[in-house]
Design an enzyme around this catalytic site. Structure first.
Site, short mmCIF file in Angstrom:
data_model
loop_
_atom_site.label_atom_id
_atom_site.label_comp_id
_atom_site.label_asym_id
_atom_site.label_seq_id
_atom_site.Cartn_x
_atom_site.Cartn_y
_atom_site.Cartn_z
N HIS A 47 -1.35 10.55 6.83
CA HIS A 47 -1.39 11.48 5.70
C HIS A 47 -1.90 12.85 6.14
CE1 HIS A 47 -0.47 8.31 2.96
NE2 HIS A 47 -1.64 7.73 2.99
N SER A 92 -1.60 9.24 -10.14
CA SER A 92 -1.72 8.11 -9.22
C SER A 92 -3.01 8.23 -8.37
CB SER A 92 -0.49 8.07 -8.31
OG SER A 92 -0.50 6.93 -7.51
N THR A 116 12.95 -3.88 -1.75
CA THR A 116 11.85 -2.91 -1.74
C THR A 116 11.61 -2.29 -3.12
OG1 THR A 116 13.37 -1.19 -0.96
CG2 THR A 116 12.05 -2.30 0.71
#
Ligand code: A3P
Length: 285
Positions: free
Chosen positions: A100, A130, A222
């Site tokens: 990240h 989120s 997925t």
């Protein structure tokens, strides 16, 4: 503390913040020198932008078959910030790694060896919601602020992974400045809206030419609810005992959290912070 008086445990590093005890100091200090291989695949995204989803897609494409439950590979074990590079030395090629980090924190080898890079982004409002649930749900952050206070903190870059705008603008600029770097760029929303097309494009980027019926199977397996059912029970839980990485999996959930005033203010923030960006953000499908 933010305006609601709540603290968050953060570790400053190179003008950036990391907020999880899993971040490994040795890994971060030596990140410039992380030895990448020519055939590595590096998945990069701001937190909460669909990293787990795309991680699973990439793994299935690389393996060329639908995995059993036991064969599903845990993304967290391959985060470059969480373990020194030596931990990944014995992995067979092609390695799939993820992080990240901002572009300027990436290993030098990413550009030097033109390593295949997958960059995923998501509309800022859904990421805001989120990430709020992420920060309040995970015990280690010790954070209990409300959504509005968290939003201000996040905009100021005072959360795990720092400012989403600096992160995204930095990557956008780097991709434009380095056409020699092979980059697959997509968004959470495009992956939702044009799932098969995006998975086909990703597969081709990685050098595969699978038939559509296999790619459709990849999309099905997925899919959020399928993955939640398969991995949710085994994955990391929040304070409420719910899987942290499988919450709602929707585009537009921000409408349930933002007040009208917060939304108006945040629109101005986005306009200001993303001035000059050519990326398209879909806030609803
Ligand atoms: P929400 O909190 O909006 O539900 P990341 O993997 O980058 O940390 O992103 C997590 C977000 O992606 C969470 O968003 C999570 O629910 C969602 N997500 C996880 N797996 C997904 C999947 N297979 N398909 C779509 N969304 C997924």
């Amino acid at each position: 503390p933010d305006e609601s008086g709540h603290m968050m445990t953060l570790i400053p590093f190179k003008g950036h913040y990391f907020g999880s005890p899993q971040f490994n100091e040795e890994a971060l200090l030596n990140m410039d020198e992380f030895p990448l291989r020519e055939d590595d695949i590096v998945l990069c995204s701001y937190p909460k932008s669909g990293c787990h989803w795309v991680w699973d897609i990439i793994h299935i494409l690389v393996a060329g078959k639908i995995p059993s439950d036991e064969e599903i590979i845990d993304k967290e074990a391959f985060m470059m910030e969480w373990q020194p590079s030596i931990s990944y030395d014995s992995l067979p090629s092609p390695r799939v790694l993820n992080n990240h980090m901002t572009f300027n924190m990436q290993p030098r080898d990413l550009l030097a060896k033109k390593v295949k890079t997958v960059f995923i982004y998501r509309n800022f409002k859904d990421v805001a919601v989120s990430f709020y649930h992420h920060h309040t749900g995970i015990h280690d952050y010790e954070y209990n602020g409300d959504f509005g206070s968290h939003l201000k903190r996040w905009v100021a870059g005072l959360t795990d992974s720092g400012s989403p705008f600096i992160y995204t603008q930095g990557w956008e600029k780097a991709i434009a400045d380095h056409p020699e770097l092979p980059v697959f760029m997509s968004s959470y929303e495009d992956l939702k809206e044009s799932n098969l097309e995006e998975v086909r494009r990703l597969s081709q980027f990685l050098g595969f030419s699978y038939p559509d019926d296999f790619l459709k199977q990849v999309c099905d397996i997925t899919d959020f609810s399928t993955m939640k059912a398969r991995k949710g029970d085994k994955s990391f839980k929040n304070k409420q005992g719910q899987p942290v990485m499988y919450r709602k999996g929707q585009v537009g959930d921000w409408k349930n959290e933002f007040t009208v005033a917060q939304n108006e203010w945040f629109d101005e923030v986005i306009e200001r912070e993303m001035a000059g960006s050519k990326l398209t953000f879909k806030y609803t499908l």
